[in-house]
Motif scaffolding. Structure first.
Motif, PDB file in Angstrom:
ATOM      1  N   ALA A   1       0.857  -1.191   0.000  1.00  0.00           N
ATOM      2  CA  ALA A   1       0.000   0.000   0.000  1.00  0.00           C
ATOM      3  C   ALA A   1       0.893   1.241   0.000  1.00  0.00           C
ATOM      4  O   ALA A   1       1.016   1.929   1.012  1.00  0.00           O
ATOM      5  CB  ALA A   1      -0.916  -0.013   1.214  1.00  0.00           C
ATOM      6  N   PRO A   2       1.526   1.556  -1.136  1.00  0.00           N
ATOM      7  CA  PRO A   2       2.504   2.643  -1.163  1.00  0.00           C
ATOM      8  C   PRO A   2       1.943   4.039  -0.913  1.00  0.00           C
ATOM      9  O   PRO A   2       2.687   4.941  -0.573  1.00  0.00           O
ATOM     10  CB  PRO A   2       3.109   2.540  -2.563  1.00  0.00           C
ATOM     11  N   ASP A   3       0.633   4.218  -1.054  1.00  0.00           N
ATOM     12  CA  ASP A   3       0.060   5.552  -0.869  1.00  0.00           C
ATOM     13  C   ASP A   3      -0.295   5.866   0.576  1.00  0.00           C
ATOM     14  O   ASP A   3      -0.615   7.000   0.893  1.00  0.00           O
ATOM     15  CB  ASP A   3      -1.185   5.709  -1.748  1.00  0.00           C
ATOM     16  N   VAL A   4      -0.259   4.868   1.463  1.00  0.00           N
ATOM     17  CA  VAL A   4      -0.536   5.088   2.882  1.00  0.00           C
ATOM     18  C   VAL A   4       0.801   5.201   3.588  1.00  0.00           C
ATOM     19  O   VAL A   4       1.566   4.243   3.633  1.00  0.00           O
ATOM     20  CB  VAL A   4      -1.362   3.932   3.485  1.00  0.00           C
ATOM     21  N   LEU A   5       1.085   6.379   4.126  1.00  0.00           N
ATOM     22  CA  LEU A   5       2.402   6.643   4.722  1.00  0.00           C
ATOM     23  C   LEU A   5       2.338   6.593   6.244  1.00  0.00           C
ATOM     24  O   LEU A   5       1.394   7.090   6.856  1.00  0.00           O
ATOM     25  CB  LEU A   5       2.909   7.994   4.244  1.00  0.00           C
TER      26      LEU A   5
ATOM     27  N   ALA B   1      -4.905   1.148  13.131  1.00  0.00           N
ATOM     28  CA  ALA B   1      -3.866   0.827  12.154  1.00  0.00           C
ATOM     29  C   ALA B   1      -4.379   1.162  10.760  1.00  0.00           C
ATOM     30  O   ALA B   1      -5.492   0.797  10.393  1.00  0.00           O
ATOM     31  CB  ALA B   1      -3.489  -0.648  12.245  1.00  0.00           C
ATOM     32  N   ALA B   2      -3.572   1.868   9.987  1.00  0.00           N
ATOM     33  CA  ALA B   2      -3.996   2.369   8.682  1.00  0.00           C
ATOM     34  C   ALA B   2      -4.377   1.260   7.717  1.00  0.00           C
ATOM     35  O   ALA B   2      -5.367   1.371   7.004  1.00  0.00           O
ATOM     36  CB  ALA B   2      -2.895   3.231   8.071  1.00  0.00           C
ATOM     37  N   LEU B   3      -3.624   0.195   7.653  1.00  0.00           N
ATOM     38  CA  LEU B   3      -3.890  -0.867   6.677  1.00  0.00           C
ATOM     39  C   LEU B   3      -4.842  -1.931   7.214  1.00  0.00           C
ATOM     40  O   LEU B   3      -5.719  -2.395   6.500  1.00  0.00           O
ATOM     41  CB  LEU B   3      -2.583  -1.527   6.226  1.00  0.00           C
TER      42      LEU B   3
ATOM     43  N   LEU C   1      -1.746  10.020   5.239  1.00  0.00           N
ATOM     44  CA  LEU C   1      -0.944   9.601   6.388  1.00  0.00           C
ATOM     45  C   LEU C   1      -1.761   8.686   7.292  1.00  0.00           C
ATOM     46  O   LEU C   1      -2.974   8.840   7.416  1.00  0.00           O
ATOM     47  CB  LEU C   1      -0.481  10.819   7.188  1.00  0.00           C
ATOM     48  N   ALA C   2      -1.086   7.748   7.937  1.00  0.00           N
ATOM     49  CA  ALA C   2      -1.736   6.855   8.896  1.00  0.00           C
ATOM     50  C   ALA C   2      -2.371   7.691  10.005  1.00  0.00           C
ATOM     51  O   ALA C   2      -1.858   8.762  10.360  1.00  0.00           O
ATOM     52  CB  ALA C   2      -0.704   5.895   9.478  1.00  0.00           C
ATOM     53  N   PRO C   3      -3.495   7.219  10.581  1.00  0.00           N
ATOM     54  CA  PRO C   3      -4.161   7.983  11.644  1.00  0.00           C
ATOM     55  C   PRO C   3      -3.253   8.335  12.821  1.00  0.00           C
ATOM     56  O   PRO C   3      -3.357   9.429  13.375  1.00  0.00           O
ATOM     57  CB  PRO C   3      -5.297   7.060  12.088  1.00  0.00           C
TER      58      PRO C   3
ATOM     59  N   ARG D   1     -13.074 -11.690  14.553  1.00  0.00           N
ATOM     60  CA  ARG D   1     -13.598 -10.403  14.135  1.00  0.00           C
ATOM     61  C   ARG D   1     -12.558  -9.343  14.244  1.00  0.00           C
ATOM     62  O   ARG D   1     -11.784  -9.333  15.183  1.00  0.00           O
ATOM     63  CB  ARG D   1     -14.798 -10.024  15.011  1.00  0.00           C
ATOM     64  N   GLY D   2     -12.513  -8.440  13.289  1.00  0.00           N
ATOM     65  CA  GLY D   2     -11.596  -7.302  13.352  1.00  0.00           C
ATOM     66  C   GLY D   2     -10.212  -7.611  12.839  1.00  0.00           C
ATOM     67  O   GLY D   2      -9.342  -6.787  12.920  1.00  0.00           O
ATOM     68  N   GLY D   3      -9.939  -8.785  12.313  1.00  0.00           N
ATOM     69  CA  GLY D   3      -8.631  -9.101  11.765  1.00  0.00           C
ATOM     70  C   GLY D   3      -7.620  -9.401  12.848  1.00  0.00           C
ATOM     71  O   GLY D   3      -7.955  -9.571  14.018  1.00  0.00           O
TER      72      GLY D   3
END
Length: 185
Positions: free
Chosen positions: A19-23, A65-67, A106-108, A181-183
């Protein structure tokens, strides 16, 4: 463990090949039995080819977590690199930002917590919206840092909710065997 290396009012952020666009900040989790400061040295060396010098604890952040989209916690250290960083091990890009770049994803944890904190400390320009939305871990126990201040948490103040995978399912039953649930937590 992550290392925030601010130079000339800019912070390096990285994007994974998946995911190169999420920094986000370079770093990762300690391996089994590994001391936190050893992980702080190993992770940036693997991802950037540079190790932190003189790391100083800055803050602990809890966010989504962003991803993965699940709650996460990271400990942030401020440090200098021992050499110029370059993307390596699973990274697609490295970028330096002041956090004010329009359209930058950007990541949260970086956008909502770290950039305002570094702005409050005069290391980066202060983003619109003012002061950092952060809380330190209280001596009485952990606190949610991912929005509890805005009233978005159903957990009583001063507590945290268990990860989704540990919460009971419908009618108080745990999720069926093999279903999480939730990964990953």
């Amino acid at each position: 463990m992550t290392a925030a290396v601010v130079r000339d009012g800019r912070l390096p952020v990285v994007g994974k090949k998946a995911a190169p666009d999420v920094l986000h900040l370079p770093g990762g989790n300690p391996d089994a039995g590994e001391e936190p400061l050893a992980a702080l040295t190993r992770e940036p060396a693997e991802e950037l080819g540079a190790a932190p010098v003189g790391p100083r604890h800055s803050t602990d952040i809890e966010a989504v977590a962003a991803l993965e989209g699940v709650p996460m916690r990271t400990t942030v250290f401020v440090a200098e690199p021992d050499r110029a960083p370059a993307p390596a091990a699973g990274l697609a890009r490295l970028r330096r930002t002041d956090g004010l770049d329009p359209g930058l994803r950007l990541a949260p944890a970086v956008r909502g917590h770290l950039l305002p904190l570094l702005g409050d400390r005069g290391l980066l320009p202060r983003p619109r919206g003012g002061r950092a939305r952060r809380r330190r871990v209280a001596a009485a126990g952990p606190r949610r840092l991912d929005g509890a201040a805005a009233g978005r948490s159903a957990a009583p103040r001063g507590t945290t909710r268990p990860p989704r995978a540990e919460r009971p399912g419908p009618a108080g039953r745990p999720p069926p065997r093999g279903q999480v649930r939730g990964g990953p937590g």
